[in-house]
Enzyme design. Structure first.
Site, PDB file in Angstrom:
ATOM      1  N   CYS A 109       0.813   2.776   8.160  1.00 45.37           N
ATOM      2  CA  CYS A 109       1.387   3.967   7.527  1.00 45.37           C
ATOM      3  C   CYS A 109       1.437   5.111   8.547  1.00 45.37           C
ATOM      4  O   CYS A 109       2.247   5.082   9.465  1.00 45.37           O
ATOM      5  CB  CYS A 109       0.599   4.329   6.271  1.00 45.37           C
ATOM      6  SG  CYS A 109       1.477   5.475   5.169  1.00 45.37           S
ATOM      7  N   GLU A 131      -3.476  -3.920   3.599  1.00 43.26           N
ATOM      8  CA  GLU A 131      -4.857  -4.141   3.155  1.00 43.26           C
ATOM      9  C   GLU A 131      -4.961  -4.350   1.655  1.00 43.26           C
ATOM     10  O   GLU A 131      -5.912  -4.986   1.175  1.00 43.26           O
ATOM     11  CB  GLU A 131      -5.758  -2.970   3.585  1.00 43.26           C
ATOM     12  CG  GLU A 131      -5.470  -1.628   2.934  1.00 43.26           C
ATOM     13  CD  GLU A 131      -4.479  -0.764   3.681  1.00 43.26           C
ATOM     14  OE1 GLU A 131      -4.535   0.472   3.538  1.00 43.26           O
ATOM     15  OE2 GLU A 131      -3.628  -1.323   4.406  1.00 43.26           O
ATOM     16  N   HIS A 185       0.995  -0.704   3.368  1.00 44.88           N
ATOM     17  CA  HIS A 185      -0.462  -0.878   3.377  1.00 44.88           C
ATOM     18  C   HIS A 185      -0.808  -2.347   3.114  1.00 44.88           C
ATOM     19  O   HIS A 185      -1.044  -2.743   1.971  1.00 44.88           O
ATOM     20  CB  HIS A 185      -1.110   0.017   2.318  1.00 44.88           C
ATOM     21  CG  HIS A 185      -1.100   1.463   2.671  1.00 44.88           C
ATOM     22  ND1 HIS A 185      -2.118   2.070   3.371  1.00 44.88           N
ATOM     23  CD2 HIS A 185      -0.177   2.430   2.437  1.00 44.88           C
ATOM     24  CE1 HIS A 185      -1.836   3.346   3.548  1.00 44.88           C
ATOM     25  NE2 HIS A 185      -0.659   3.590   2.997  1.00 44.88           N
TER      26      HIS A 185
END
Length: 547
Positions: A378, A517, A515
């Site tokens: 990001c 994750e 993102h």
């Protein structure tokens, strides 16, 4: 019909209700039940999207674009069901909904009150999130005794009553502190917490007693006597070196059996072999790497919870111990990035605001020039783009309008129009509300063949987003001409999703606007993080070979 397990907490906050609920859900899922989890947050914010990471920790984003509590990240990592907007709601959402109904005249002139209108609305939200599942575990945020939690606890009591016998169970997580001066565990706080819960009309079916050590049988018997909970349902939950040991810990003490008996369920025996293998991999790594994570919220690592877990998952799937050292980008801004030379890889995560951003830009430059594997997520991608534009592409005044609204070369700028996860066009400008006005949720795009991104993902990538600013297409051509590769773009707006350096220039240098994750799990890991850790291992071994 869906059965419910309500998980409450007492004495103090941050005991790990989310981990406990997710662990129990994982055991029940292993027994063949279709399970989901809900998180009820008693704060008045509509969602955590505008809350400071120092106040709230990480904001977890779901596939359908909800900004939610970080516990939903734990839920997705422990069970296979994907969380949605209906899996997390707040006092703010409940009151907002009730007030809208009152304005529309749906209450037919009645006085709108906490009971029954607010509590009924809470129950409606719970049923909506639980629909279609065998068991829904409902975590009630806050601590028993807090005024904010009372409507949620009352709603849980009413729902249990209305659902009938064997339709709901209550699990209460509490603290049993060890007093070093007295040399003993103290059960009185737990007794008082259960007493407070019973005053509301809720009697727990099981107690999860948190302590820094195992609780002896005589102390468990004492807690049982004073709390009116069966002794075998007083579960000792001690500190573990990894959260992935908790499912086995709870199962060994029979928590899932107690809950299934209460709910009149007779599922197949639990199979926790996957968790056993995960823990074995964590405890028996064949190698190790150290990652330098450069951020601005490093004093509260909860701000990067999913990211930390994603790196650990990659460690599991590369048989490596991943050590993470958190570095304050403001300190790097003041002292320089030379401290990064000792790391096997550098990661710059997402974030907001100008503070410390030049330190992140300096970190991206150091990684690029030193040939250290770099992953920018990001904002981490955006600072890498700014650095490359300034130092390689000749755009010496390159910046983001987030940090300098009047920059002459806005290589990163505010998105004014985009499509959300379901294709709906969203619009915003500089005067729009902060809450809920970002590009949010999962989106799919094609990956450029022959790139590192294609090697990692294949031909297509679907990832979750949470950002307002994007790489400015007006300048991307200049940066690409200077050697940077844009390896994935959105299909409609042609927005940059992945950028990388050619491997002839750098062994592993990748920035992603999304993102990743949020999609990593201990079961499968995530291809981007696995590739990143492999690159870190290669860099480490190459450095050792030179010595």
């Amino acid at each position: 019909m869906t059965k419910f397990v309500f998980v409450t907490g007492g004495v103090v906050s941050s005991l790990g209700k989310g981990i406990a609920a997710a662990s129990l859900a994982a055991i029940l899922e292993s027994r063949g039940l279709k399970v989901t989890l809900l998180k009820l947050d008693p704060y008045i914010n509509v969602d955590p999207g505008t809350m400071s990471p120092f106040q709230h920790g990480e904001v977890f984003v779901t596939e359908d674009g909800a900004e939610t509590d970080l516990d939903l990240g734990h839920y997705e990592r422990f069970i296979t069901a994907k969380m949605r907007k209906v899996n997390n709601f707040t006092t703010g959402q409940i009151y907002e909904s009730v007030i809208r109904k009152e304005r529309r005249g749906e209450y037919l002139g009645k006085t709108v009150q906490v009971i029954p209108h607010i509590t009924n609305e809470i129950q409606d939200y719970i049923h909506r999130g639980a629909e279609g599942f065998d068991v829904a575990l409902v975590e009630i945020g806050g601590t028993v005794g807090d005024i904010e939690s009372l409507p949620f606890l009352e709603a849980a009591r009413q729902l249990s009553l209305r659902a009938g016998r064997n339709a709901a169970a209550f699990v209460h997580l509490t603290l049993v502190p060890y007093l070093a001066s007295a040399g003993e565990l103290k059960t009185k706080p737990t007794q008082h917490s259960v007493q407070k819960l019973r005053e509301i009309g809720i009697s727990p079916d099981a107690l999860l007693c948190r302590a820094d050590r195992q609780i002896p049988d005589d102390e468990r018997a004492k807690i049982s006597l004073f709390s009116n909970v069966q002794e075998d349902a007083v579960i000792s939950v001690w500190d573990a070196d990894t959260i992935y040991k908790i499912p086995q810990m709870l199962h060994d003490q029979g928590l899932d059996r107690i809950v299934c008996e209460k709910l009149a369920l007779s599922p197949k025996p639990a199979d926790l072999s996957m968790w056993t293998k995960l823990v074995h991999s964590l405890e028996n790594p064949k190698d190790s790497v150290t990652i330098g994570m450069v951020g601005k919220y490093v004093d509260l690592t909860e701000s990067y919870k999913s990211l930390t877990e994603a790196l650990r998952h990659a460690g599991i799937h590369t048989e490596s111990r991943v050590n993470i050292e958190y570095l304050d980008s403001e300190e790097i801004e003041n002292t320089g990035p030379q401290c990064l030379a000792k790391y096997d890889a550098i990661l710059v995560p997402g974030g907001f605001g100008k503070r410390g951003v030049e330190g992140k830009i300096a970190s991206a430059r150091f990684a690029r020039e030193s040939k250290i594997p770099y992953l920018g997520i990001c904002l981490g991608m955006q600072v890498a783009l700014i650095e490359y534009a300034r130092d390689v592409a000749g755009l010496t005044k390159a910046n983001s309008t987030e940090f300098d609204a009047d920059t002459e070369q806005p290589v990163v700028a505010l998105i004014n129009e985009w499509q959300n996860h379901d294709g709906k066009v969203e619009r915003r400008d500089a005067n729009s509300d902060l809450g809920g006005t970002m590009r949010l949720g999962a989106q799919t795009c094609a990956v450029k063949p022959g790139t590192l991104a294609a090697e990692i993902y294949g031909s297509e990538v679907t990832e979750r987003h949470r950002h307002r600013y994007e790489a400015n297409n007006h300048y991307l051509g200049r940066v690409e001409d200077a050697g940077l590769i844009v390896s994935a773009r959105t299909p409609t707006e042609s927005l940059c999703e992945i950028m990388e350096l050619p491997r002839t220039v750098h062994p592993w240098y990748v920035g992603v606007q999304y993102h990743p994750e949020f999609k990593s799990t201990p079961r499968d890991g995530h291809p981007l993080f696995i590739s990143f850790i492999k690159a870190a291992l290669a860099h480490k071994h190459a450095g050792q070979a030179k010595k």
